[in-house]
Design a protein around this motif. Structure first.
Motif, PDB file in Angstrom:
ATOM      1  N   ALA A 192       0.825  -1.214   0.000  1.00 48.60           N
ATOM      2  CA  ALA A 192       0.000   0.000   0.000  1.00 48.60           C
ATOM      3  C   ALA A 192       0.859   1.264   0.000  1.00 48.60           C
ATOM      4  N   VAL A 193       1.919   1.268   0.786  1.00 51.21           N
ATOM      5  CA  VAL A 193       2.804   2.433   0.837  1.00 51.21           C
ATOM      6  C   VAL A 193       3.508   2.617  -0.512  1.00 51.21           C
ATOM      7  N   SER A 194       3.935   1.522  -1.123  1.00 50.33           N
ATOM      8  CA  SER A 194       4.599   1.603  -2.435  1.00 50.33           C
ATOM      9  C   SER A 194       3.664   2.163  -3.497  1.00 50.33           C
ATOM     10  N   ILE A 195       2.437   1.688  -3.512  1.00 46.38           N
ATOM     11  CA  ILE A 195       1.447   2.203  -4.468  1.00 46.38           C
ATOM     12  C   ILE A 195       1.193   3.681  -4.195  1.00 46.38           C
ATOM     13  N   GLY A 196       1.100   4.045  -2.928  1.00 41.15           N
ATOM     14  CA  GLY A 196       0.900   5.450  -2.577  1.00 41.15           C
ATOM     15  C   GLY A 196       2.023   6.337  -3.083  1.00 41.15           C
ATOM     16  N   TRP A 197       3.268   5.894  -2.891  1.00 42.66           N
ATOM     17  CA  TRP A 197       4.411   6.663  -3.391  1.00 42.66           C
ATOM     18  C   TRP A 197       4.387   6.764  -4.915  1.00 42.66           C
ATOM     19  N   ALA A 198       4.060   5.657  -5.586  1.00 42.78           N
ATOM     20  CA  ALA A 198       4.018   5.678  -7.053  1.00 42.78           C
ATOM     21  C   ALA A 198       2.942   6.639  -7.551  1.00 42.78           C
ATOM     22  N   LEU A 199       1.789   6.631  -6.894  1.00 43.84           N
ATOM     23  CA  LEU A 199       0.725   7.568  -7.278  1.00 43.84           C
ATOM     24  C   LEU A 199       1.125   9.005  -6.995  1.00 43.84           C
ATOM     25  N   LEU A 200       1.800   9.224  -5.894  1.00 42.10           N
ATOM     26  CA  LEU A 200       2.281  10.566  -5.574  1.00 42.10           C
ATOM     27  C   LEU A 200       3.229  11.060  -6.661  1.00 42.10           C
ATOM     28  N   TYR A 201       4.136  10.188  -7.109  1.00 40.58           N
ATOM     29  CA  TYR A 201       5.048  10.569  -8.187  1.00 40.58           C
ATOM     30  C   TYR A 201       4.267  10.826  -9.476  1.00 40.58           C
ATOM     31  N   ALA A 202       3.349   9.920  -9.802  1.00 41.83           N
ATOM     32  CA  ALA A 202       2.602  10.035 -11.059  1.00 41.83           C
ATOM     33  C   ALA A 202       1.784  11.325 -11.113  1.00 41.83           C
ATOM     34  N   TYR A 203       1.095  11.640 -10.039  1.00 46.45           N
ATOM     35  CA  TYR A 203       0.221  12.808 -10.042  1.00 46.45           C
ATOM     36  C   TYR A 203       0.905  14.065  -9.527  1.00 46.45           C
ATOM     37  N   GLY A 204       1.912  13.900  -8.692  1.00 47.86           N
ATOM     38  CA  GLY A 204       2.568  15.062  -8.120  1.00 47.86           C
ATOM     39  C   GLY A 204       3.702  15.606  -8.962  1.00 47.86           C
ATOM     40  N   TRP A 205       4.438  14.741  -9.621  1.00 41.14           N
ATOM     41  CA  TRP A 205       5.581  15.194 -10.414  1.00 41.14           C
ATOM     42  C   TRP A 205       5.355  14.948 -11.894  1.00 41.14           C
ATOM     43  N   TYR A 206       5.134  13.702 -12.280  1.00 36.28           N
ATOM     44  CA  TYR A 206       5.084  13.354 -13.693  1.00 36.28           C
ATOM     45  C   TYR A 206       3.946  14.059 -14.422  1.00 36.28           C
ATOM     46  N   ALA A 207       2.790  14.220 -13.782  1.00 38.17           N
ATOM     47  CA  ALA A 207       1.653  14.873 -14.443  1.00 38.17           C
ATOM     48  C   ALA A 207       1.978  16.325 -14.790  1.00 38.17           C
ATOM     49  N   ARG A 208       2.855  16.946 -14.012  1.00 35.98           N
ATOM     50  CA  ARG A 208       3.229  18.338 -14.265  1.00 35.98           C
ATOM     51  C   ARG A 208       4.466  18.472 -15.147  1.00 35.98           C
ATOM     52  N   HIS A 209       5.292  17.436 -15.160  1.00 35.89           N
ATOM     53  CA  HIS A 209       6.557  17.465 -15.903  1.00 35.89           C
ATOM     54  C   HIS A 209       6.744  16.186 -16.717  1.00 35.89           C
ATOM     55  N   PRO A 210       5.798  15.870 -17.617  1.00 34.39           N
ATOM     56  CA  PRO A 210       5.953  14.636 -18.384  1.00 34.39           C
ATOM     57  C   PRO A 210       7.186  14.706 -19.282  1.00 34.39           C
ATOM     58  N   SER A 211       7.909  13.635 -19.310  1.00 34.60           N
ATOM     59  CA  SER A 211       9.128  13.605 -20.109  1.00 34.60           C
ATOM     60  C   SER A 211       9.514  12.161 -20.370  1.00 34.60           C
ATOM     61  N   GLU A 212      10.214  11.952 -21.469  1.00 35.60           N
ATOM     62  CA  GLU A 212      10.765  10.633 -21.737  1.00 35.60           C
ATOM     63  C   GLU A 212      12.036  10.417 -20.929  1.00 35.60           C
ATOM     64  N   ARG A 213      12.562  11.476 -20.353  1.00 36.08           N
ATOM     65  CA  ARG A 213      13.754  11.353 -19.518  1.00 36.08           C
ATOM     66  C   ARG A 213      13.315  10.904 -18.132  1.00 36.08           C
ATOM     67  N   TRP A 214      13.767   9.752 -17.707  1.00 44.38           N
ATOM     68  CA  TRP A 214      13.306   9.208 -16.446  1.00 44.38           C
ATOM     69  C   TRP A 214      14.437   8.850 -15.487  1.00 44.38           C
TER      70      TRP A 214
END
Length: 136
Positions: free
Chosen positions: A42-64
């Motif tokens: 649950a914590v891992s999924i929470g962190w992944a969602l935080l990254y997806a919606y908190g960072w990646y959604a605002r800064h989408p890039s192929e650079r990872w």
């Protein structure tokens, strides 16, 4: 990874995770392993969602690579602080620090960031069965 390099003993590590919620009683019985696994998931999924919606959604890039590296480090540091607050923190040694850093970057930060970079491409989105906007 941590099990393979003997930095975290299985199944004790999951009992340790469960002890953050139910206390030291979790360390007395292997029946708490499943609770620890569920909490970790649950914590891992929470962190992944935080990254997806908190960072990646605002800064989408192929650079990872760099974002995944930073994300892995942030997750490791914040989770160490959470463990301190929950009074379950273990002393950090060179071996455990390197193991935690490698596992959080290589086996969490990079896969999450890499997957989102791949899935954010029109080809990746199409392979997931989602609609691809025209002209992209």
């Amino acid at each position: 990874f941590l099990f393979a390099v003997h930095a975290a003993p299985f199944p004790t590590v999951y009992q340790y995770i469960a002890s953050a919620v139910v206390g030291k009683v979790a360390l007395t019985s292997p029946s708490y392993v499943w609770l620890g696994v569920a909490i970790h998931f649950a914590v891992s999924i929470g962190w992944a969602l935080l990254y997806a919606y908190g960072w990646y959604a605002r800064h989408p890039s192929e650079r990872w690579v760099l974002p995944g590296l930073v994300f892995g480090i942030v997750v490791m540091v914040v989770m160490e602080i959470v463990q301190m607050i929950a009074h379950i923190a273990q002393p950090i040694t060179v071996k455990s620090g390197i193991g935690a850093l490698v596992s959080h970057i290589v086996f969490f930060g990079w896969p999450v960031a890499g997957y989102l970079a791949w899935a954010g491409k029109p080809k990746g989105i199409a392979q997931l069965g989602l609609n691809v906007p025209k002209g992209e």
